[in-house]
Scaffold this active site. Sequence first.
Site, PDB file in Angstrom:
ATOM      1  N   ASP A  67       7.651  -5.346 -12.172  1.00  0.00           N
ATOM      2  CA  ASP A  67       6.244  -5.711 -12.057  1.00  0.00           C
ATOM      3  C   ASP A  67       5.359  -4.618 -12.646  1.00  0.00           C
ATOM      4  O   ASP A  67       5.781  -3.460 -12.779  1.00  0.00           O
ATOM      5  CB  ASP A  67       5.859  -5.927 -10.595  1.00  0.00           C
ATOM      6  CG  ASP A  67       6.528  -7.166 -10.000  1.00  0.00           C
ATOM      7  OD1 ASP A  67       7.011  -7.991 -10.793  1.00  0.00           O
ATOM      8  OD2 ASP A  67       6.559  -7.275  -8.769  1.00  0.00           O
ATOM      9  N   VAL A  68       4.136  -4.980 -12.976  1.00  0.00           N
ATOM     10  CA  VAL A  68       3.187  -4.022 -13.546  1.00  0.00           C
ATOM     11  C   VAL A  68       3.034  -2.802 -12.642  1.00  0.00           C
ATOM     12  O   VAL A  68       3.032  -1.661 -13.107  1.00  0.00           O
ATOM     13  CB  VAL A  68       1.813  -4.694 -13.763  1.00  0.00           C
ATOM     14  CG1 VAL A  68       0.775  -3.651 -14.179  1.00  0.00           C
ATOM     15  CG2 VAL A  68       1.919  -5.770 -14.824  1.00  0.00           C
TER      16      VAL A  68
END
Length: 242
Positions: A94-95
Amino acid sequence: MLKAAAAQVAARQAGSRVFGELQSLDGVLAVNKPSGISCSGLLDYFKRNIGRGPLAMPFKDHFEHERELRKTGKKIRRRMDKTALRVGHGGTLDVEAAGVLVLGINRGCKKMYGYLQGGKSYLAMGRLGVATDSFDAEGKVTKIASAEGITARDVERLLPEFTGEIMQRPPIYSAIRVDGMRLYQYARAGSKVPTEIQERQVNVKSVRLLHFVNPLVGEEFGKPVALPEKFLEYFLTDRYTW
């Protein structure tokens, strides 16, 4: 005029030589992805900068550019570069996640399938009493409730429900495709997903509670995990204060 033409020819020849050298690069890299950049954003940086030496864009500049693009909420369209390397990754993060991302370069991309079959280990930090539309700290807060009375034993008692082969429904900000569009594209456009988001089976081998603090009951369990200074600096800001 002759000098200018000769300089252009020399530049093209140098470019062709560099392009040939780049296309001969093959291999697998383990990259420490920082928080705040997507996997595609990180890949884009490597595609355009591996082998360019002092001509490579500083990663800090690329990171800031990616962050500004994400703030717009619009789909990020990356320009094509004929001299860019073929780069792929074995799994995603994920970011907001920081950790090891495995990259394949050119023929090394063929080895990424094996990494996709492997498992992952996460170290996560959560906050009781806060819910968001994305199920993580990046989304908008949708509900706030009191955590009064909740103890470490209460949390540990619930952990077995999240282990083994369980069904999970992906959040609206997922990259999963539905009717040709990714879910996060529906979310950003404020559009309704045309069909129900189906649950998916996942296998969670184990979940352990390492550290728990609840000032409302005056309890602290375990010890906080030592994290890299840059990681702490990124998360211990106004970004995650509600």
